[in-house]
Design a protein around this motif. Sequence first.
Motif, PDB file in Angstrom:
ATOM      1  N   UNK A 274       0.803  -1.093   0.016  1.00 51.64           N
ATOM      2  CA  UNK A 274       0.039  -0.191   0.023  1.00 51.64           C
ATOM      3  C   UNK A 274       1.072   1.258  -0.149  1.00 51.64           C
ATOM      4  N   UNK A 275       0.419   2.138   0.848  1.00 55.77           N
ATOM      5  CA  UNK A 275       1.471   3.477   1.219  1.00 55.77           C
ATOM      6  C   UNK A 275       1.414   3.588   2.590  1.00 55.77           C
ATOM      7  N   UNK A 276       2.753   3.496   2.770  1.00 54.18           N
ATOM      8  CA  UNK A 276       3.104   3.432   4.411  1.00 54.18           C
ATOM      9  C   UNK A 276       4.416   3.396   4.337  1.00 54.18           C
ATOM     10  N   UNK A 277       5.001   3.818   5.622  1.00 55.58           N
ATOM     11  CA  UNK A 277       6.539   3.815   5.943  1.00 55.58           C
ATOM     12  C   UNK A 277       6.840   2.398   6.562  1.00 55.58           C
ATOM     13  N   UNK A 278       7.234   1.607   5.314  1.00 58.78           N
ATOM     14  CA  UNK A 278       7.294   0.205   5.374  1.00 58.78           C
ATOM     15  C   UNK A 278       8.370  -0.342   6.393  1.00 58.78           C
ATOM     16  N   UNK A 279       8.013  -1.169   7.193  1.00 57.76           N
ATOM     17  CA  UNK A 279       8.864  -1.931   8.227  1.00 57.76           C
ATOM     18  C   UNK A 279       8.943  -1.221   9.311  1.00 57.76           C
ATOM     19  N   UNK A 280       8.413  -0.108   9.805  1.00 55.50           N
ATOM     20  CA  UNK A 280       8.336   0.572  10.651  1.00 55.50           C
ATOM     21  C   UNK A 280       7.113   0.265  11.812  1.00 55.50           C
ATOM     22  N   UNK A 281       7.138   0.320  13.067  1.00 59.02           N
ATOM     23  CA  UNK A 281       6.179   0.103  13.851  1.00 59.02           C
ATOM     24  C   UNK A 281       4.990   0.846  13.864  1.00 59.02           C
ATOM     25  N   UNK A 282       3.860   0.205  13.866  1.00 56.98           N
ATOM     26  CA  UNK A 282       2.731   0.950  13.546  1.00 56.98           C
ATOM     27  C   UNK A 282       2.300   1.451  15.179  1.00 56.98           C
ATOM     28  N   UNK A 283       1.958   2.804  15.253  1.00 58.30           N
ATOM     29  CA  UNK A 283       1.276   3.192  16.435  1.00 58.30           C
ATOM     30  C   UNK A 283       0.420   2.153  17.093  1.00 58.30           C
ATOM     31  N   UNK A 284       0.884   1.796  18.346  1.00 57.97           N
ATOM     32  CA  UNK A 284       0.081   0.649  19.019  1.00 57.97           C
ATOM     33  C   UNK A 284      -1.438   1.114  19.255  1.00 57.97           C
ATOM     34  N   UNK A 285      -1.805   2.046  19.537  1.00 52.59           N
ATOM     35  CA  UNK A 285      -3.339   2.401  19.462  1.00 52.59           C
ATOM     36  C   UNK A 285      -4.017   2.002  18.181  1.00 52.59           C
ATOM     37  N   UNK A 286      -3.472   2.403  17.068  1.00 50.69           N
ATOM     38  CA  UNK A 286      -3.887   2.332  15.843  1.00 50.69           C
ATOM     39  C   UNK A 286      -3.965   0.931  15.639  1.00 50.69           C
ATOM     40  N   UNK A 287      -3.014  -0.063  15.817  1.00 51.48           N
ATOM     41  CA  UNK A 287      -2.940  -1.572  15.739  1.00 51.48           C
ATOM     42  C   UNK A 287      -4.073  -2.182  16.152  1.00 51.48           C
ATOM     43  N   UNK A 288      -4.284  -1.704  17.530  1.00 49.25           N
ATOM     44  CA  UNK A 288      -5.499  -2.331  18.317  1.00 49.25           C
ATOM     45  C   UNK A 288      -6.628  -2.108  17.372  1.00 49.25           C
TER      46      UNK A 288
END
Length: 404
Positions: A274-288
């Motif tokens: 998609x379009x994202x900063x590949x390989x970086x950690x997702x913000x934990x709240x957004x992940x949930x």
Amino acid sequence: ICPREIAHRPTSNLNLSRGSMPIINWSLLLFLCFILFGIQQTTNPPLTSPEKTSQASSSLILLYEALPDTASNIQLQPLRVEPWVLIGQDEASYKTGLIDIDSIAKQVLTRTRGIPPTWMMLDFEDPFFANLDKDPNSPERQATIQTMVAAIRAMKARWPESKWTFYGIPNLPYWIQGKGWASVTTEQKRDVLQRVADAAAPLVAESDWVSVSIYDYYDTRMLVRGSPDSIRGTPESVRADGRAWRMARVELAKLLAKGKPVIPNVCPFWVPGGIAPYCHLIQPRLFIEDQIIPAMEAGAKGFALWTGTNYLIQIATQADDQGGKTKTEDNFGIKEWRKAFTQDYFDGREPTNWNDPQVHRKLSIDTSRSTIETLTNIRAWETKKILPPLTGDLGKEPPPMKNQ
């Protein structure tokens, strides 16, 4: 029944065409209607609805991959988690589309020392996913189903004490005619669900559990008006489409699973596609909010957390002349992972020597901590409906994308 017979028999008792509707099993029809009309309402799904999430199992099955820092294993005990192992496809299969069962078995022996854990997964993607999406009578699709069925049967026969599945099956597309799942019509969804169900049914029938992939591909911070590299739509529509797609995957998996546990693959990193900063950690709240909650609302019985950190640390800390294939892996190779690790674990200051044992040690400890925190956050939402705190980077441009 031999694999060839399976490939030629009807692959699903679902037929959604109007002319064939009377032959449908009515319980399946009602369930599918729930999928189609329930997804239609997910444009802005609630993120903190105890009524819906309480329908999930009171104790989710949480699966984790081996931690790089073995000393951290003691912290996993109160989280009630279980190990799982992913077995990748053999090198030749990328070209032949046929699985070398002996090669796969050797990989199981190597990765598990001959004693695989309860939860095992076979990962066959290229060209298998593309072949499954071809015409039902095409030789490529029939051969793909045959070779995948033969592979999982061989693994189950040799290691019957383990539970086996395929990665990412059923494989619903993210976009339907250029639109997201939150904005397409019921008729459009029906056509896609039918096609994917027909291809996936014989594979799910052979599996002990079902694990669709519900990774995150679109970072809402990547909205740049007028840029061809920008996400499409608005931040709100991007998240709504992602959640609706994840719910559709889980709900279709439940329909085909017929009581087998549906345990989606989730990932705390941004992944390519998609379009994202590949390989970086997702913000934990957004992940949930974007991966865990929609899947639970759709009825997931647990989650298989893919991190791959042992392998990722290995490629990031190897000598520069030993990169091989990982150096050029599109958006997911040594360059991207070093850049992401620098930002996420070294405060933006790249190590002068990636081969330094201290760098390896720090990454082992820090990535293990990230995995434990992710599992902890899932349990906290399941048991107490507590979301991780909102950190200060939301709404800002992702640092790793500035120079790309």
